[in-house]
Design a protein around this motif. Structure first.
Motif, mmCIF file in Angstrom:
data_model
loop_
_atom_site.group_PDB
_atom_site.id
_atom_site.type_symbol
_atom_site.label_atom_id
_atom_site.label_comp_id
_atom_site.label_asym_id
_atom_site.label_seq_id
_atom_site.Cartn_x
_atom_site.Cartn_y
_atom_site.Cartn_z
ATOM 1 N N SER A 171 46.449 51.244 39.210
ATOM 2 C CA SER A 171 46.186 49.919 39.499
ATOM 3 C C SER A 171 46.529 49.072 38.055
ATOM 4 O O SER A 171 47.353 48.015 37.966
ATOM 5 C CB SER A 171 44.720 49.460 39.682
ATOM 6 N N LEU A 172 46.087 49.511 36.758
ATOM 7 C CA LEU A 172 46.462 49.063 35.658
ATOM 8 C C LEU A 172 48.087 49.144 35.372
ATOM 9 O O LEU A 172 48.553 48.514 34.671
ATOM 10 C CB LEU A 172 45.545 49.932 34.464
ATOM 11 N N ALA A 173 48.189 50.203 35.827
ATOM 12 C CA ALA A 173 50.026 50.455 35.479
ATOM 13 C C ALA A 173 50.776 49.566 36.413
ATOM 14 O O ALA A 173 52.041 49.327 35.855
ATOM 15 C CB ALA A 173 50.297 52.010 35.795
ATOM 16 N N LEU A 174 50.186 49.131 37.446
ATOM 17 C CA LEU A 174 51.090 48.195 38.166
ATOM 18 C C LEU A 174 51.110 47.098 37.784
ATOM 19 O O LEU A 174 52.554 46.366 37.978
ATOM 20 C CB LEU A 174 50.609 48.396 39.860
ATOM 21 N N CYS A 175 50.286 46.325 37.332
ATOM 22 C CA CYS A 175 50.205 44.964 36.965
ATOM 23 C C CYS A 175 49.347 44.551 35.772
ATOM 24 O O CYS A 175 48.128 45.052 35.931
ATOM 25 C CB CYS A 175 49.898 44.134 38.161
ATOM 26 N N ASP A 176 49.585 44.115 34.731
ATOM 27 C CA ASP A 176 48.728 43.818 33.598
ATOM 28 C C ASP A 176 47.878 42.546 33.842
ATOM 29 O O ASP A 176 46.857 42.411 33.239
ATOM 30 C CB ASP A 176 49.565 43.489 32.117
ATOM 31 N N ASP A 177 48.255 41.726 34.840
ATOM 32 C CA ASP A 177 47.653 40.461 35.136
ATOM 33 C C ASP A 177 47.454 40.437 36.859
ATOM 34 O O ASP A 177 48.418 39.492 37.392
ATOM 35 C CB ASP A 177 48.119 39.439 34.573
ATOM 36 N N PRO A 178 46.449 41.047 37.232
ATOM 37 C CA PRO A 178 46.677 40.789 39.005
ATOM 38 C C PRO A 178 45.691 39.719 39.487
ATOM 39 O O PRO A 178 45.439 39.610 40.447
ATOM 40 C CB PRO A 178 46.070 42.118 39.362
ATOM 41 N N ARG A 179 45.708 38.575 38.568
ATOM 42 C CA ARG A 179 44.907 37.534 39.044
ATOM 43 C C ARG A 179 45.674 36.371 39.806
ATOM 44 O O ARG A 179 45.079 35.395 40.026
ATOM 45 C CB ARG A 179 44.080 36.905 37.827
ATOM 46 N N ARG A 180 46.808 36.428 40.051
ATOM 47 C CA ARG A 180 47.665 35.523 40.597
ATOM 48 C C ARG A 180 47.275 35.588 42.231
ATOM 49 O O ARG A 180 48.176 36.021 43.086
ATOM 50 C CB ARG A 180 49.212 35.729 40.273
ATOM 51 N N LEU A 181 46.104 35.144 42.429
ATOM 52 C CA LEU A 181 45.672 35.107 44.067
ATOM 53 C C LEU A 181 45.073 33.791 44.441
ATOM 54 O O LEU A 181 44.802 33.074 43.532
ATOM 55 C CB LEU A 181 44.583 36.301 44.388
ATOM 56 N N PRO A 182 45.041 33.568 45.482
ATOM 57 C CA PRO A 182 44.754 32.306 46.235
ATOM 58 C C PRO A 182 43.280 32.128 45.965
ATOM 59 O O PRO A 182 42.359 33.069 45.705
ATOM 60 C CB PRO A 182 45.056 32.115 47.536
ATOM 61 N N ALA A 183 42.712 30.839 45.830
ATOM 62 C CA ALA A 183 41.384 30.402 45.713
ATOM 63 C C ALA A 183 40.973 31.038 46.857
ATOM 64 O O ALA A 183 41.222 31.215 47.886
ATOM 65 C CB ALA A 183 41.121 28.999 45.586
ATOM 66 N N PRO A 184 39.347 31.398 47.024
ATOM 67 C CA PRO A 184 38.525 31.155 45.900
ATOM 68 C C PRO A 184 38.360 32.472 44.907
ATOM 69 O O PRO A 184 37.360 32.937 44.393
ATOM 70 C CB PRO A 184 37.178 31.151 46.616
ATOM 71 N N GLN A 185 39.502 33.364 44.957
ATOM 72 C CA GLN A 185 39.577 34.591 44.293
ATOM 73 C C GLN A 185 39.128 34.477 42.649
ATOM 74 O O GLN A 185 38.586 35.048 42.216
ATOM 75 C CB GLN A 185 40.825 35.423 44.325
ATOM 76 N N ALA A 186 39.668 33.356 42.213
ATOM 77 C CA ALA A 186 39.511 32.844 40.833
ATOM 78 C C ALA A 186 38.239 33.021 40.279
ATOM 79 O O ALA A 186 37.873 33.367 39.152
ATOM 80 C CB ALA A 186 40.203 31.429 40.326
ATOM 81 N N TRP A 187 37.083 32.818 41.038
ATOM 82 C CA TRP A 187 35.773 32.742 40.502
ATOM 83 C C TRP A 187 35.080 34.063 40.636
ATOM 84 O O TRP A 187 33.855 34.074 40.256
ATOM 85 C CB TRP A 187 34.909 31.692 41.249
ATOM 86 N N LEU A 188 35.697 35.131 41.190
ATOM 87 C CA LEU A 188 35.199 36.413 41.111
ATOM 88 C C LEU A 188 35.467 37.228 39.697
ATOM 89 O O LEU A 188 36.305 36.175 38.806
ATOM 90 C CB LEU A 188 35.854 37.461 42.243
ATOM 91 N N ALA A 189 34.758 38.125 39.443
ATOM 92 C CA ALA A 189 35.089 38.849 38.319
ATOM 93 C C ALA A 189 36.556 39.047 37.783
ATOM 94 O O ALA A 189 37.323 39.524 38.878
ATOM 95 C CB ALA A 189 34.333 39.865 37.902
ATOM 96 N N ASP A 190 37.124 38.763 36.754
ATOM 97 C CA ASP A 190 38.587 39.153 36.346
ATOM 98 C C ASP A 190 38.761 40.483 36.904
ATOM 99 O O ASP A 190 38.182 41.425 36.492
ATOM 100 C CB ASP A 190 38.701 38.926 34.916
ATOM 101 N N PRO A 191 39.845 40.636 37.638
ATOM 102 C CA PRO A 191 40.017 42.393 38.310
ATOM 103 C C PRO A 191 40.601 43.050 37.074
ATOM 104 O O PRO A 191 40.135 43.979 37.423
ATOM 105 C CB PRO A 191 41.348 41.974 39.267
ATOM 106 N N ARG A 192 41.286 42.593 35.924
ATOM 107 C CA ARG A 192 41.278 43.629 35.123
ATOM 108 C C ARG A 192 40.328 43.950 34.269
ATOM 109 O O ARG A 192 40.359 45.424 34.293
ATOM 110 C CB ARG A 192 42.550 42.842 33.938
ATOM 111 N N VAL A 193 39.300 43.127 34.067
ATOM 112 C CA VAL A 193 37.993 43.537 33.501
ATOM 113 C C VAL A 193 37.256 44.610 34.531
ATOM 114 O O VAL A 193 36.624 45.701 33.996
ATOM 115 C CB VAL A 193 37.069 42.400 33.071
ATOM 116 N N GLU A 194 37.088 44.215 35.679
ATOM 117 C CA GLU A 194 36.461 44.916 36.574
ATOM 118 C C GLU A 194 37.065 46.353 36.774
ATOM 119 O O GLU A 194 36.326 47.427 36.655
ATOM 120 C CB GLU A 194 36.516 44.445 37.896
ATOM 121 N N THR A 195 38.720 46.529 36.671
ATOM 122 C CA THR A 195 39.030 47.783 36.754
ATOM 123 C C THR A 195 38.926 48.714 35.324
ATOM 124 O O THR A 195 38.629 49.833 35.780
ATOM 125 C CB THR A 195 40.655 47.765 36.914
#
Length: 451
Positions: A171-195
């Protein structure tokens, strides 16, 4: 601004524009960590969307606002509220006919979070399979990364540590910033931090202590001090978990204080309850004479909080050990059996090996060495099957303590087994469990005091 415009368009009967701005108002409340207010705006948005013309566009919009409502309501009302189940049932019906990946992917992700919160770990696997299929169809590395992260997190909780690590690292190797997702995803924890957090925990349980510390430091840096409270709280919580595993009471207390401060910034009980659990764990590790009662109260207070299921399983084990230190192994065994029953029901087996080790320790305290040895051997077997080298090390160490006053041949075999386990760690590896085991092996084969 969103709230004012939403009310303006509601008053004018402009349903589509009203729904747009009601959703904006909800997201603005989420950014301020005002989840109860967000829930109210989402409910109004659901009512307004129902007035739009039927069709795929309305279905997609209803899915989006209902998933936002469901998460907000779960955090403020609890997962067992009938309205929440009705809401998710409606989303489930709607998503069956959805083919647009921009709608389907975030919807599946929210369902995955919902199952995570309600301990539905087995149900998470087919959801991650669907998420990965949608991500491949899109050819989008951001979605591939997020799907792999959720799949890895699922396998971690199930106790499949080698697979979890491979997925999380991919997951980390695929994308450094996987947050480019539609709302309401933005208010969940940052996926990078979670991973990073889950990977750090997986690495520690796998016995890779230095790499675990490195990844956790990256998670802490990514979370920063100004991020959303879900992201900051997650990083602090995992920092406390690794500190507790390494017996670092000062770091555990510091994390509890940080969680308490975070709780003061929000209107949610979750961080207050997690802070109390972390503080109770620090007290138990330090041997505070009042820690058992405090821990039991924290356990009762968090009973309805689904987000702390793993922490509660660990706390049950530590409370059981505290009963053993008091000379009350029967009460401790009851708590361990309760914890084992729960993980059997919800399949969150990542703590199973350590709970079985604790069961062995308590059986030894109860003067049943044969049953204690059987429990410790079972703990070692489970740990090896999961790749949980840290828990294997703990159980092998306890077997040496157990046999020090027994048959010399059993003691020699236990010491040899512990030596073999220790040899699997690099010479420069450093953690409390490893230092304890190496020190024990460095002594003569006479009685040594358990830490």
């Amino acid at each position: 601004v969103g709230a004012v415009l939403a009310q303006h368009f509601e008053a004018g009967g402009h349903h589509q524009r009203a729904a747009d701005y009601l959703e904006v108002a909800a997201l603005q409340m989420i950014e301020r960590s005002a989840i109860r207010e967000a829930r109210a705006w989402y409910r109004r948005a659901v009512e307004r969307v129902a007035l739009l013309p039927a069709g795929p566009e309305r279905d997609a919009r209803e899915i989006r606002v209902r998933t936002g409502l469901g998460l907000a309501a779960a955090l403020t009302e609890g997962l067992e509220a009938p309205a929440i189940r009705e809401n998710y049932a409606a989303v489930d019906r709607l998503r069956r006919n959805v083919t647009d990946p921009d709608v389907l992917f975030p919807t599946l992700r929210v369902f995955w979070v919902f199952e995570l919160l309600r301990f539905g770990y087995a149900a998470m696997l087919p959801l991650t399979a669907q998420l990965r299929e949608v991500a491949e169809t899109c050819g989008d590395d951001a979605r591939r990364s997020l799907a792999a992260s959720m799949d890895g997190t699922t396998h971690c909780f199930l106790g499949n540590l080698a697979k979890a690590r491979a997925l999380l690292e991919s997951s980390l190797a695929l994308c450094d910033d996987p947050r480019r997702l539609p709302a309401p995803q933005a208010w969940l924890a940052d996926p990078r931090v979670e991973t990073h957090c889950v990977l750090a925990w997986t690495l520690w349980l796998s016995g890779e202590f230095a790499r675990s510390r490195e990844v956790l430091a990256q998670a802490t840096q990514l979370a920063g001090t100004g991020g959303h409270e879900s992201t900051r709280g997650l990083a602090i919580w995992f920092r406390s978990s690794l500190a507790q595993l390494d017996g670092d009471v000062a770091a555990t207390r510091a994390a509890a204080n940080d969680l308490q401060a975070l709780a003061g910034e929000t209107d949610l009980p979750v961080w207050q309850q997690i802070a109390a659990l972390v503080r109770a764990l620090a007290d138990l590790t330090e041997g505070d004479p009042t820690a058992l009662e405090t821990g039991l109260r924290s356990l009762a207070d968090s009973e309805d909080n689904p987000t702390v299921v793993i922490a509660r399983a660990y706390l049950l084990g530590q409370l059981a050990l505290a009963y053993g230190r008091r000379g009350q192994p029967v009460q401790g065994l009851a708590l361990v059996d309760l914890a084992l029953g729960r993980i059997t029901a919800n399949q969150a087996r990542v703590s199973e090996a350590d709970l079985r080790r604790i069961r062995g320790v308590l059986l030894a305290t109860a003067r049943d060495p044969a049953a204690a040895d059987a429990a410790l051997l079972e703990a070692i077997t489970v740990a090896r099957s999961q790749g949980a080298r840290t828990f294997e090390l703990r159980a092998a160490t306890e077997r040496v303590y157990l046999h020090q006053e027994g048959d010399p041949r059993q003691l020699a075999a236990a010491r040899q087994e512990l030596a073999t386990v220790c040899a699997g760690f690099p010479a420069d590896a450093d953690a409390l469990d490893l230092r304890t085991a190496r020190a024990l092996l460095g002594r003569s084969a006479t009685r040594a005091k358990r830490r």
